[in-house]
Design an enzyme around this catalytic site. Sequence first.
Site, PDB file in Angstrom:
ATOM      1  N   ARG A 213       8.907 -10.739  -5.313  1.00  0.00           N
ATOM      2  CA  ARG A 213       8.520 -11.834  -6.442  1.00  0.00           C
ATOM      3  C   ARG A 213       9.797 -11.501  -7.378  1.00  0.00           C
ATOM      4  O   ARG A 213      10.074 -12.202  -8.145  1.00  0.00           O
ATOM      5  CB  ARG A 213       7.285 -11.712  -6.876  1.00  0.00           C
TER       6      ARG A 213
ATOM      7  N   GLU B 151      -3.299  -5.480  12.670  1.00  0.00           N
ATOM      8  CA  GLU B 151      -2.737  -6.217  11.489  1.00  0.00           C
ATOM      9  C   GLU B 151      -3.625  -7.584  11.245  1.00  0.00           C
ATOM     10  O   GLU B 151      -4.740  -7.637  12.367  1.00  0.00           O
ATOM     11  CB  GLU B 151      -1.457  -6.927  12.018  1.00  0.00           C
TER      12      GLU B 151
ATOM     13  N   LYS C 116      11.074  -0.497   9.269  1.00  0.00           N
ATOM     14  CA  LYS C 116      11.727  -0.351  10.619  1.00  0.00           C
ATOM     15  C   LYS C 116      12.918  -1.398  10.629  1.00  0.00           C
ATOM     16  O   LYS C 116      13.867  -1.320  11.615  1.00  0.00           O
ATOM     17  CB  LYS C 116      10.797  -0.644  11.789  1.00  0.00           C
TER      18      LYS C 116
ATOM     19  N   VAL D 224       8.838   6.171  12.591  1.00  0.00           N
ATOM     20  CA  VAL D 224       8.480   6.195  13.873  1.00  0.00           C
ATOM     21  C   VAL D 224       7.446   7.544  13.648  1.00  0.00           C
ATOM     22  O   VAL D 224       7.537   8.362  13.345  1.00  0.00           O
ATOM     23  CB  VAL D 224       9.595   6.727  14.786  1.00  0.00           C
TER      24      VAL D 224
ATOM     25  N   LYS E  74      10.037   0.858  17.077  1.00  0.00           N
ATOM     26  CA  LYS E  74      10.064   2.325  16.868  1.00  0.00           C
ATOM     27  C   LYS E  74      10.858   2.867  18.119  1.00  0.00           C
ATOM     28  O   LYS E  74      11.887   3.957  17.971  1.00  0.00           O
ATOM     29  CB  LYS E  74       8.654   3.018  17.250  1.00  0.00           C
TER      30      LYS E  74
ATOM     31  N   ALA F  11      10.516  -3.243  -7.254  1.00  0.00           N
ATOM     32  CA  ALA F  11      10.693  -4.647  -7.102  1.00  0.00           C
ATOM     33  C   ALA F  11       9.512  -4.919  -5.805  1.00  0.00           C
ATOM     34  O   ALA F  11       9.402  -4.046  -5.070  1.00  0.00           O
ATOM     35  CB  ALA F  11      12.265  -4.821  -6.620  1.00  0.00           C
TER      36      ALA F  11
ATOM     37  N   GLY G  30       0.751  -1.423   0.007  1.00  0.00           N
ATOM     38  CA  GLY G  30      -0.140  -0.010   0.082  1.00  0.00           C
ATOM     39  C   GLY G  30       0.925   1.176  -0.003  1.00  0.00           C
ATOM     40  O   GLY G  30       0.645   2.271  -0.702  1.00  0.00           O
ATOM     41  N   VAL G  31       1.809   1.223   0.796  1.00  0.00           N
ATOM     42  CA  VAL G  31       2.721   2.557   0.925  1.00  0.00           C
ATOM     43  C   VAL G  31       3.494   2.751  -0.517  1.00  0.00           C
ATOM     44  O   VAL G  31       3.595   3.630  -0.970  1.00  0.00           O
ATOM     45  CB  VAL G  31       3.731   2.400   2.119  1.00  0.00           C
TER      46      VAL G  31
END
Lengths: 358, 358
Positions: free
Chosen positions: B49, B200, B118, B142, B215, B46, B16-17
Site C-alpha cells: 500500500r 495456505e 522466491k 528454500v 524451491k 514498505a 508475518g515474516v
Amino acid sequence: MSHTKTQPVFLLGLGGVGRALARQIVAARASHLRRHGLRLEVVGVADSRGLVHAAQGFTDQTLLELIEWKERGGRFEQAAWPAWPSNCIVVDTTAAESSVPLLLNVLQSGGGVVLANKLPLAGELSWFDAISAGRARWETTVGAAMPVIQTLNYLLDSGDEVIRIEGALSGTLGFIAAQMERGLPFGEAVRQAKQRGYTEPDPRQDLSGKDAARKALILARMLGYRLNLDDVQIESLYPPEMEPLTVGDFLREVDALNEPMRRRADELTRDGRALRYAAVIEAGVCRVGLIGAEPNSKLARVAASDSVVVFTTRHYQDNPLAISGRGAGQEVTASGVLGDIVSLAREINQPRSAFTNS
Amino acid sequence: MSHTKTQPVFLLGLGGVGRALARQIVAARASHLRRHGLRLEVVGVADSRGLVHAAQGFTDQTLLELIEWKERGGRFEQAAWPAWPSNCIVVDTTAAESSVPLLLNVLQSGGGVVLANKLPLAGELSWFDAISAGRARWETTVGAAMPVIQTLNYLLDSGDEVIRIEGALSGTLGFIAAQMERGLPFGEAVRQAKQRGYTEPDPRQDLSGKDAARKALILARMLGYRLNLDDVQIESLYPPEMEPLTVGDFLREVDALNEPMRRRADELTRDGRALRYAAVIEAGVCRVGLIGAEPNSKLARVAASDSVVVFTTRHYQDNPLAISGRGAGQEVTASGVLGDIVSLAREINQPRSAFTNS
C-alpha cells in the site's frame, strides 16, 4: 564480474590433505574464474622440514610436479620464511601448534588464515580469540567439510539462541560403536577399525577421546564458553594402565576390556537406545563420551558410520537442525578447505564501499 | 573490531515474516555489535500500500511502534520511493513479482538484496542471473532458515561436483504424506493440515506442488540448469477438474481422491519404502512429486514432519550430505533473513584490501 582478482595462497603442511588441496586448487580454476572472477595463486608451500616459494606464484605445472616430488619422498632444504603479500591467505593443514605464532602474525598484518588444523583453536584461549576475531575460516576442524562451523556462525548471527549442540564427530569411534551395537566384542571392533585404516597408527589416539574433545571445545568456545581442554569431560575408552603398552601389546591386551565395555554398552542401549560416542555441549558444560541416544532422536536416526551434528536452539526445538554426512577423509577435507579459501578470498577482495564509520 | 559500521536496511513486506524480522533486528542489536561491530539501521519499511522512511534510520522505539500499528491494521498512505543510500540492503519478504525492477535497480547501483521471496529467483532466468551474480542472499527461499543455499554455494566453491539433490521441502505436504503413511485417508489428512493452519487459506496452493517446484527450480538454477518453471515436472495432488471449486466445496469433495491416492501411496511404499513429497534434481532434470524413499535412505530416516535436503556429490556419495530440521515458520524464517542480512553487511562493509586487479 569485470575483473579477475588474484588471491595469493601459502600452504602450510603437505600431508594427505595439503597435497589433495594443491591438486584441487588447480582442478577448480575454471570454476572459480567463472563463478567469482577469482584466481587462487599458490605463492609458497611448506612442511616441517622447509619450504619453497615463488613471488609470482607457481605455475600449475610446477605446483603439480612439486606435489608429485613430495609424494616420491622429496625433501625441502631449510629455507627462511619469505615476506609474503599482506593480503595473503595462509592455509594450515598441519597437526602442530608450531604454526600459531606465524598465523597470528599473518592475521595482524591483514592477511587471512584457513585452518584444517584444530590445535590453534583448541589451544590457548588467547589464540582462539585472535583467530576467531580475524579474517579466518576453520570449517574442516569439525566434521571435515560438513558445513558445521558456518551453520553455527549463521545461527549466532541470526540472533537465535543455541541451547545444546550434540555431535557424533569421530568416524573411528562411530565405527567402533556401530560394531559393538551389532554385538561385536570391543577388542575385535578396535582391531577391525585398525585393519581398515580408520584409526591413527596408534588407535589409542582415537580411543582417548582427545580428538573428539578438541572438536567439541572449538564449538563450545564459539558459543562463548571460556573453557580449556582440561575443562572438557572426556571418557577414554581404555584405562590409564594401558598407556605404557606398545601398540602391538595394546592390540593383544585390548580384549581384557570386552567385558566391562559390553556391560557399559548394554546399560546405555536399554529401551532401544542407540550407542554413540558423542559430544554434548550445553549450559556451560562440554563433555565427550559414550551415550545412549533416544530411539527417535536425530543422533540415533543417522547411521553410526555417518558424522552428525544436531543444534537445538530457540527456533529449532521440536525439530532440531541436523547436519549429517561423511565427516572424515582427505579428499573431502581438502575440498572443505578450498571452500573456505574461496569464501575468505571473496571477503578480502570486496571492492571498497561507502560504509559509514562512527 | 575498532569501528562500529552502520548498515542501512530497507524492508519490503510487513507480513508475518517482515514484522518478526523488524523485532529480531532490534533484539539482536547487542549481539551484532559484540560479534561484528555492526549496527543495522532500518531506514524504511514498505508494503503493497505504501511506505514510510527516515533518512537517519528509525529509532528502535519508533520501529517497534510502527510494527504494532501495522498489526492493529494501520495503513500506509501512498508515498514515493525515497533515494536510498547506495550501500543499502533491501530485504524482500513479499510474495510478489512486483519488487523485481526495484531489486535489480538496487543491485546495479551497488546495494545489496536479501530475499525470502522466491518469485524473483524462480521467475525469468535473466532475473535469476542478475540477482545471483550480485550482492544477494536468499537462504530462506528454500527450507526456511536451514542452511541449504549456503551449503550448496560452499559445495560449488569447493570444486565438488553435485550429482543429485533430493529434498522434502514442504512442511504441509510432509505432514499430509506422514498422515497417509499412518493410514489416514487423503481427504482427512488435507482437512487436518488445513485445521492446524499448515496450509495456505486455499490448500490447493500447497497441493498443486507449485511452491515446492519453485524451491526446486532455485536449486536447479544454482547448479547451472537453464530451466524455467514450465520445465519442472510437477505432480499435483488434485486433478485440474477441481480447480474451479470454491475452497469449501474442494474440502468436501476432496474425499473423492481417497481411493486413487491410497492406491498410489500403497504402490510407492512397497518393501518398506517411506512416502515423501520430494524434489529430485539430477542430470538436467528437475521434478517434484510423491516418491517412495528407500528404507535406509536419508529421506526416509528423517521424520516426515521435518524438512530435509540431501546432496549426493563426488565427495559425498556413500554418505550423502543431509541437512534436516524445521523448514517452515515465520519466526525461524525471519531469523534466517537476519542471518543473511548480517552476512551481506559483513561482505559490503569489508575494509578495502590491496588486491591485485588484472
